[in-house]
Design a protein around this motif. Structure first.
Motif, PDB file in Angstrom:
ATOM      1  N   LEU A  53      51.352  46.735  26.388  1.00 46.83           N
ATOM      2  CA  LEU A  53      50.370  46.154  27.447  1.00 46.83           C
ATOM      3  C   LEU A  53      49.012  45.263  27.663  1.00 46.83           C
ATOM      4  N   THR A  54      49.204  44.891  28.912  1.00 52.36           N
ATOM      5  CA  THR A  54      47.532  43.462  28.472  1.00 52.36           C
ATOM      6  C   THR A  54      46.989  44.244  30.005  1.00 52.36           C
ATOM      7  N   VAL A  55      45.868  44.995  29.957  1.00 51.62           N
ATOM      8  CA  VAL A  55      44.869  45.735  30.683  1.00 51.62           C
ATOM      9  C   VAL A  55      44.400  44.578  31.317  1.00 51.62           C
ATOM     10  N   TYR A  56      43.572  44.258  32.280  1.00 52.41           N
ATOM     11  CA  TYR A  56      42.743  43.235  33.537  1.00 52.41           C
ATOM     12  C   TYR A  56      41.860  43.725  34.163  1.00 52.41           C
ATOM     13  N   LEU A  57      40.875  43.897  34.520  1.00 45.83           N
ATOM     14  CA  LEU A  57      39.986  44.776  34.977  1.00 45.83           C
ATOM     15  C   LEU A  57      38.740  43.793  35.714  1.00 45.83           C
ATOM     16  N   GLY A 113      33.693  42.556  41.555  1.00 44.36           N
ATOM     17  CA  GLY A 113      34.835  42.396  42.209  1.00 44.36           C
ATOM     18  C   GLY A 113      35.828  41.167  41.873  1.00 44.36           C
ATOM     19  N   ARG A 114      35.023  40.459  41.309  1.00 50.15           N
ATOM     20  CA  ARG A 114      36.535  38.811  40.998  1.00 50.15           C
ATOM     21  C   ARG A 114      37.374  39.367  40.005  1.00 50.15           C
ATOM     22  N   PRO A 115      38.730  39.173  39.919  1.00 52.97           N
ATOM     23  CA  PRO A 115      39.201  38.997  38.592  1.00 52.97           C
ATOM     24  C   PRO A 115      39.098  37.855  37.976  1.00 52.97           C
ATOM     25  N   ILE A 116      39.158  38.287  36.601  1.00 49.03           N
ATOM     26  CA  ILE A 116      38.777  38.134  35.136  1.00 49.03           C
ATOM     27  C   ILE A 116      40.478  37.223  34.720  1.00 49.03           C
ATOM     28  N   SER A 117      40.574  36.230  33.805  1.00 52.14           N
ATOM     29  CA  SER A 117      41.673  35.849  33.536  1.00 52.14           C
ATOM     30  C   SER A 117      41.665  36.580  31.869  1.00 52.14           C
TER      31      SER A 117
END
Length: 90
Positions: free
Chosen positions: A42-46, A51-55
């Motif tokens: 699992l690779t988890v992005y937050l 509220g901007r997506p982070i890569s």
């Protein structure tokens, strides 16, 4: 809760990317039911505080699972999380 609504999430903007799933039949349990084990990366992005997506992944780890086949399908009997690495919180 009405149609199209979702319960409040403790981590809005969290996404889990599941990959490298492997499942192997392991035999039969004492009740004669088929058993299996699986591993999923699992690779988890937050999202950031705005509220901007982070890569950059927040955390990467593995779910180590055990299953048993029942009359209604496969069911989890055990799950263990193994964290491989996480992003520096700074």
């Amino acid at each position: 809760m009405g149609p199209g609504t979702r319960p409040e999430q403790p981590y809005p903007g969290i996404r889990h990317l599941a990959s490298n799933m492997r499942f192997v039949a392991t035999g039969v349990d004492a009740d004669g039911r088929d058993t299996a084990e699986g591993l999923t990366v699992l690779t988890v992005y937050l999202d950031d505080a705005h509220g901007r997506p982070i890569s950059t992944p927040w955390v990467v780890g593995e779910d180590h699972d055990k299953f048993v086949r029942t009359d209604t399908g496969w069911r989890f009997t055990h799950r263990a999380w193994v964290q491989l690495f996480s992003r520096d919180p700074a």
